[in-house]
Design an enzyme around this catalytic site. Structure first.
Site, PDB file in Angstrom:
ATOM      1  N   HIS A 186       1.210  18.387  20.925  1.00 34.51           N
ATOM      2  CA  HIS A 186       2.640  18.482  21.245  1.00 34.51           C
ATOM      3  C   HIS A 186       3.019  19.895  21.688  1.00 34.51           C
ATOM      4  O   HIS A 186       4.164  20.320  21.508  1.00 34.51           O
ATOM      5  CB  HIS A 186       3.501  18.016  20.058  1.00 34.51           C
ATOM      6  CG  HIS A 186       3.312  16.551  19.772  1.00 34.51           C
ATOM      7  ND1 HIS A 186       3.937  15.572  20.495  1.00 34.51           N
ATOM      8  CD2 HIS A 186       2.507  15.910  18.890  1.00 34.51           C
ATOM      9  CE1 HIS A 186       3.550  14.386  20.042  1.00 34.51           C
ATOM     10  NE2 HIS A 186       2.666  14.569  19.077  1.00 34.51           N
ATOM     11  N   GLY A 241      -4.456   2.839  23.662  1.00 35.34           N
ATOM     12  CA  GLY A 241      -3.463   3.097  22.607  1.00 35.34           C
ATOM     13  C   GLY A 241      -4.009   3.837  21.399  1.00 35.34           C
ATOM     14  O   GLY A 241      -3.337   3.933  20.370  1.00 35.34           O
ATOM     15  N   GLY A 273      -4.859   7.046  21.291  1.00 38.51           N
ATOM     16  CA  GLY A 273      -4.657   8.495  21.370  1.00 38.51           C
ATOM     17  C   GLY A 273      -5.795   9.175  22.108  1.00 38.51           C
ATOM     18  O   GLY A 273      -5.988  10.386  21.993  1.00 38.51           O
ATOM     19  N   LEU A 274      -6.565   8.381  22.882  1.00 38.15           N
ATOM     20  CA  LEU A 274      -7.698   8.955  23.618  1.00 38.15           C
ATOM     21  C   LEU A 274      -7.417   8.978  25.120  1.00 38.15           C
ATOM     22  O   LEU A 274      -8.327   9.123  25.935  1.00 38.15           O
ATOM     23  CB  LEU A 274      -8.978   8.162  23.319  1.00 38.15           C
ATOM     24  CG  LEU A 274      -9.398   8.180  21.847  1.00 38.15           C
ATOM     25  CD1 LEU A 274     -10.628   7.328  21.613  1.00 38.15           C
ATOM     26  CD2 LEU A 274      -9.661   9.618  21.383  1.00 38.15           C
ATOM     27  N   SER A 292      -4.579   5.961  29.480  1.00 37.55           N
ATOM     28  CA  SER A 292      -3.706   5.878  30.658  1.00 37.55           C
ATOM     29  C   SER A 292      -4.060   6.944  31.695  1.00 37.55           C
ATOM     30  O   SER A 292      -4.087   6.659  32.897  1.00 37.55           O
ATOM     31  CB  SER A 292      -2.233   5.960  30.266  1.00 37.55           C
ATOM     32  OG  SER A 292      -2.003   7.083  29.480  1.00 37.55           O
ATOM     33  N   GLU A 325       2.680   8.493  35.847  1.00 37.44           N
ATOM     34  CA  GLU A 325       3.019   8.146  34.465  1.00 37.44           C
ATOM     35  C   GLU A 325       4.432   8.626  34.091  1.00 37.44           C
ATOM     36  O   GLU A 325       5.209   7.880  33.505  1.00 37.44           O
ATOM     37  CB  GLU A 325       1.974   8.752  33.500  1.00 37.44           C
ATOM     38  CG  GLU A 325       2.214   8.337  32.073  1.00 37.44           C
ATOM     39  CD  GLU A 325       0.962   8.358  31.201  1.00 37.44           C
ATOM     40  OE1 GLU A 325      -0.144   8.619  31.724  1.00 37.44           O
ATOM     41  OE2 GLU A 325       1.094   8.098  29.992  1.00 37.44           O
ATOM     42  N   ASP A 369      -3.457  15.429  29.400  1.00 33.25           N
ATOM     43  CA  ASP A 369      -4.422  14.333  29.522  1.00 33.25           C
ATOM     44  C   ASP A 369      -5.024  14.268  30.919  1.00 33.25           C
ATOM     45  O   ASP A 369      -6.241  14.123  31.090  1.00 33.25           O
ATOM     46  CB  ASP A 369      -3.742  12.998  29.189  1.00 33.25           C
ATOM     47  CG  ASP A 369      -3.111  13.012  27.807  1.00 33.25           C
ATOM     48  OD1 ASP A 369      -3.399  13.957  27.038  1.00 33.25           O
ATOM     49  OD2 ASP A 369      -2.333  12.095  27.503  1.00 33.25           O
TER      50      ASP A 369
END
Ligand code: GLA
Length: 380
Positions: free
Chosen positions: A38, A120, A122-123, A126, A158, A170
């Site tokens: 974050h 989904g 956390g890797l 997307s 995204e 990412d």
């Protein structure tokens, strides 16, 4: 699935869905973030590695837009002038729209997706999808994209089309990740540096899945924006929360409600942890690096409140079992915990964590071993 098997599966899927051979393929990896959670939308640094789990897209020219995946039968047909539908194909349409906006002519495309990146968790499944699509589709249209442009197209697909106001970590990891290296990415300046990171990481799945759109993630972004506005009352020149000097935290407390003060403290201490972590890796101080992961998790749990009971349990069990470091990775509220452990005892440590978790939750969490791998590429 091994990389070659994944490529073959993708090619077979393309053939099955569209009755022809694909013109080309491109792939991009998932990522695991070692430190710097974050911070990427707060102007701070991040330290991800690209995983050895990838998404491969096979593509061919066509008159419309049809996309197939291994996880559902048939192919979905889309138009580029329609809005998002809450389906995985939104990410692909987002990429097509961005490429068209960048002057790349794409009259139509058929595309098949095969992936070994769990969704989904956390890797960053997307970004693996958007980056591999952007690389394949740009090449198919004969358009040259620099690596930074590739990151940009994938990120805008995204952020602007799908509607997740994510940072750029990412997509940057999926493009610039390298084998045996962690990627230090300063989001405030755009600077990147590769740092040695050899050996394995172990990933333990909490089993909880998060939904980023309109969820807690967006809520934290809004809190951080509000905290920045308030901090500027005391420090008008402040560019981002990551620029708050640690020594100014007590003084800023006057301008911040308690919750926002804790969010700021997470961003500031996490920024310091990334910088110290890079130094520790460069000096080969793996034990110190591991401690920073434990400290990062405490901060996510107490200050950013983006953890969950299952992840806290895995981290506590990891410490007890002798792991050198453990931390929830990715957006949070579920997903995967990264475990660092000495190579010779790692498997035993992971088994011990799994057994302890099973006693508490009545199920054995899935575990993977991975290592720092390469970024996006056109497949031969
Ligand atoms: C998600 C987002 C990233 C980053 C992380 C949290 O993965 O896509 O941009 O903000 O959460 O560090």
């Amino acid at each position: 699935m091994a990389e070659q098997g994944l490529r073959q599966a993708g090619k077979a899927l393309f053939h099955e869905a569209f009755g022809a051979a694909p013109a080309l393929a491109a792939s991009a990896p998932g990522r695991v973030n070692l430190l710097g959670e974050h911070t990427d939308y707060n102007g701070g640094p991040v330290l991800p590695i690209a995983l050895d789990r990838r998404t491969v897209v096979h593509a061919g020219r066509a008159s419309g837009f049809r996309f197939a995946s291994r996880f559902e039968p048939g192919a979905v047909e889309r138009r580029i002038d329609e809005g998002p539908r809450g389906h995985w194909s939104d990410y692909v349409i987002g990429v097509v729209r961005e490429l068209v906006a960048a002057g790349c002519a794409i009259p139509g495309v058929e595309l098949a997706v095969a992936s070994s990146v769990p969704a989904g968790a956390g890797l960053s499944s997307s970004a693996a999808l958007t980056v591999s699509c952007a690389a394949a589709l740009a090449r198919l249209a004969g358009h040259r994209l620099s690596p930074v442009e590739l990151v940009d197209v994938a990120w805008r697909a995204e952020a602007d089309y799908v509607g997740v106001r994510c940072g750029r970590m990412d997509q940057t990891a999926a493009v610039f990740g390298r084998p045996g290296k962690a990627l230090e990415f300063e989001t405030g300046t755009g600077q990147r540096r590769l740092v040695p990171f050899t050996g394995s990481v172990h990933l333990l799945d909490s089993g909880l899945r998060h939904v980023l759109v309109a969820g807690e993630y967006e809520h934290r972004r809004v809190e951080c924006e509000e905290a920045l506005r308030r901090c500027r009352r005391a420090m008008p020149e402040l560019a981002s929360l990551a620029d708050v000097p640690a020594g100014a935290l007590p003084r800023l407390g006057r301008f911040l409600p308690r919750t926002l003060a804790r969010r700021v403290r997470h961003v500031v201490t996490e920024t310091a942890r990334v910088r110290e972590g890079v130094d520790a890796l460069q000096r080969g101080r793996r034990a110190r690096f591991g401690e920073l992961l434990f400290a990062g998790h405490r901060s996510l749990k107490r200050d950013f409140e983006s953890s969950c009971d299952e992840a806290d349990a895995i981290v506590a069990l990891a410490r007890k079992a002798g792991a050198t470091g453990a931390r929830l990775t990715g957006a949070g509220w579920g997903g995967v915990v990264i475990i660092l452990a000495p190579e010779r005892s790692a498997e035993a440590i992971v088994r011990q964590i799994q057994a302890g978790f099973a006693r508490q939750y009545g199920r054995v969490p899935q575990a993977w071993r991975s290592r720092a791998s390469g970024g996006a590429r056109i497949e031969g």
